[in-house]
Design a protein around this motif. Structure first.
Motif, short mmCIF file in Angstrom:
data_model
loop_
_atom_site.label_atom_id
_atom_site.label_comp_id
_atom_site.label_asym_id
_atom_site.label_seq_id
_atom_site.Cartn_x
_atom_site.Cartn_y
_atom_site.Cartn_z
N TRP A 1 0.82 -1.21 0.00
CA TRP A 1 0.00 0.00 0.00
C TRP A 1 0.85 1.27 0.00
O TRP A 1 0.44 2.29 -0.57
N ILE A 2 2.03 1.20 0.61
CA ILE A 2 2.91 2.39 0.64
C ILE A 2 3.38 2.74 -0.77
O ILE A 2 3.34 3.90 -1.19
N PHE B 1 2.27 5.91 -3.20
CA PHE B 1 3.25 6.79 -3.86
C PHE B 1 2.97 6.88 -5.35
O PHE B 1 3.01 7.96 -5.94
N LEU B 2 2.65 5.73 -5.96
CA LEU B 2 2.35 5.71 -7.40
C LEU B 2 1.12 6.57 -7.71
O LEU B 2 1.14 7.38 -8.65
N VAL B 3 0.06 6.39 -6.93
CA VAL B 3 -1.18 7.14 -7.16
C VAL B 3 -0.94 8.63 -6.94
O VAL B 3 -1.46 9.47 -7.67
N ALA B 4 -0.13 8.97 -5.93
CA ALA B 4 0.18 10.38 -5.64
C ALA B 4 0.90 11.04 -6.82
O ALA B 4 0.55 12.14 -7.25
N SER C 1 -6.40 16.16 0.42
CA SER C 1 -7.43 15.33 1.04
C SER C 1 -7.63 14.04 0.25
O SER C 1 -7.77 12.95 0.82
N SER C 2 -7.65 14.19 -1.08
CA SER C 2 -7.83 13.03 -1.94
C SER C 2 -6.68 12.03 -1.75
O SER C 2 -6.91 10.81 -1.66
N GLY D 1 -4.58 7.02 0.59
CA GLY D 1 -3.64 6.32 1.46
C GLY D 1 -4.35 5.50 2.52
O GLY D 1 -3.99 4.34 2.79
N LEU D 2 -5.40 6.09 3.13
CA LEU D 2 -6.18 5.38 4.14
C LEU D 2 -6.85 4.15 3.53
O LEU D 2 -6.84 3.06 4.13
#
Length: 410
Positions: free
Chosen positions: A175-176, A180-183, A292-293, A298-299
């Motif tokens: 998930w970490i 990072f990829l999605v960010a 926020s997104s 991440g959550l």
């Protein structure tokens, strides 16, 4: 909890969500014939108001039909072990988990799109056409579909493949890396959406020199907003509805005006709309929404990492071989109530930000042209002027027109 219990929990979530949506729709529909508030009396004349009522009622009936069709189809798919058959079909081609997942989701998405495309076609070429909104052609409709499919395959498929690779290589810590990829992807899209994605669907041209451009530049200078990129987009190729939006950061930031907006509003009204958009930038709303997104993503990924290893998720959908993609489907449904709650919070903040942006426009330009522009845009889109408060609370990312007019006039 065993797999059978989890299966019926998933079914319950789907059904309860459907029922809540239909109750809200019903409450909202009961207000379609309400008298227009005095503050909005100049939006519609009697004939126009009747047309707006007919438009709302037509859309409500159509929405009820499509939603009912969708929930019935979904339930049939669940009870007929549809996920099991699609998974087995995907595994008949390859043993590679990434390719199995890509084939699986490809079949699900393609099947869903084929079944819903007739509804989309009817919405565009019957309902929107009947009320004078549609300007699209059959060619544009199918080209948009094709481009959407290709983007889903290449962009969505690539992201999914990389996330599964992270999962296989790093286990519960995937998930970490996925976050990072999605960010990175989100930041990239926010920066270059207007340059890379929009041109696939619309033509953008720099706003020509003249009264409007001069007025926009004069206002931007007065509030210390450096703006070098003002573009006009050919929204009229698909619809008569108007819009304007702000995108990008730093040197990449730009204002985009729909040509329908320019055709429907006068210069002061357009500047007032842009003042509202500048207000979002000045009040850091864009950064807040992006942050926020990313935090919510991440959550979600963290919670996913806690459950994705459980074979119970796959077993609940009738699939004997545990896999990331089947677990993702089950988790997505289980997480949807939490997603609804976070969605309510984001809608609340969005409505709050709209007031702030309106106030910024009122303080730095004027309230009257913004009020008149909002009324014109509502009239031209046959908007609902009397929505039910519960429907607004659950679904609206903007305050109602009445609320915004009262705020601007205060």
């Amino acid at each position: 909890m065993n797999s059978s219990t989890l299966f019926y929990l998933l079914i319950s979530i789907l059904i309860i969500s459907f029922i809540i949506d239909k109750i809200l729709d019903s409450l909202n529909a009961k207000h379609f014939n309400d008298k227009i508030p005095a503050e909005l009396a100049d939006v519609y004349n009697e004939l126009e108001y009747k047309k707006s009522q007919e438009y709302k009622k037509t859309n409500e009936k159509f929405s009820n039909f499509t939603a009912t069709f969708s929930i019935i189809l979904t339930l049939v798919f669940f009870f007929a072990n549809g996920f099991k058959y699609v998974d087995n079909f995907a595994r008949s081609f390859t043993d590679n988990s990434i390719f199995v997942a890509l084939i699986f989701f490809g079949i699900i998405m393609l099947g869903s799109d084929i079944l819903t495309t007739p509804f989309s076609y009817y919405k565009t070429f019957v309902i929107e056409e009947k009320f004078g909104f549609n300007k699209s052609t059959i060619k544009i409709f199918w080209l948009d579909k094709l481009k959407g499919w290709l983007m889903s395959i290449f962009i969505g498929g690539a992201i999914l493949a990389i996330i599964i690779l992270f999962y296989e290589k790093t286990g519960e810590n995937f998930w970490i890396y996925a976050w990072f990829l999605v960010a990175i992807f989100s930041l990239f899209i926010n920066m270059f959406y207007a340059k890379l994605i929009v041109p696939l669907f619309n033509k953008q041209t720099p706003l020509e020199d003249g009264e409007l451009k001069f007025a926009i530049e004069k206002y931007a200078s007065s509030v210390g907003f450096k703006l070098n990129n003002i573009f006009v987009i050919d929204g009229s190729k698909r619809s008569t509805k108007a819009n304007a939006y702000f995108s990008g950061f730093g040197s990449q930031k730009r204002i985009t005006l729909f040509d329908t907006l320019i055709n429907n509003l006068n210069t002061n009204e357009i500047v007032a709309v842009l003042a509202h958009e500048v207000g979002h930038y000045k009040r850091k709303h864009i950064l807040f929404n992006l942050a926020s997104s990313l935090l919510l993503t991440g959550l979600t990924l963290f919670i996913l990492s806690l459950f994705i290893n459980s074979p119970l998720l796959s077993e609940a959908l009738g699939v004997s071989t545990p896999s990331f993609h089947i677990g993702l489907i089950a988790f997505g449904i289980l997480y949807s109530p939490i997603s609804e709650i976070t969605g309510l919070f984001m809608n609340y903040m969005s409505r709050k930000f709209e007031y702030q942006a309106d106030n910024f426009a009122k303080e730095t330009f004027a309230s009257k042209p913004l009020i008149s522009s909002l009324k014109k845009l509502s009239k031209n889109s046959l908007s609902n002027l009397t929505p039910h408060p519960a429907y607004v609370f659950m679904h609206y990312s903007h305050p109602t027109l009445l609320q915004r007019v009262k705020n601007l006039g205060s």
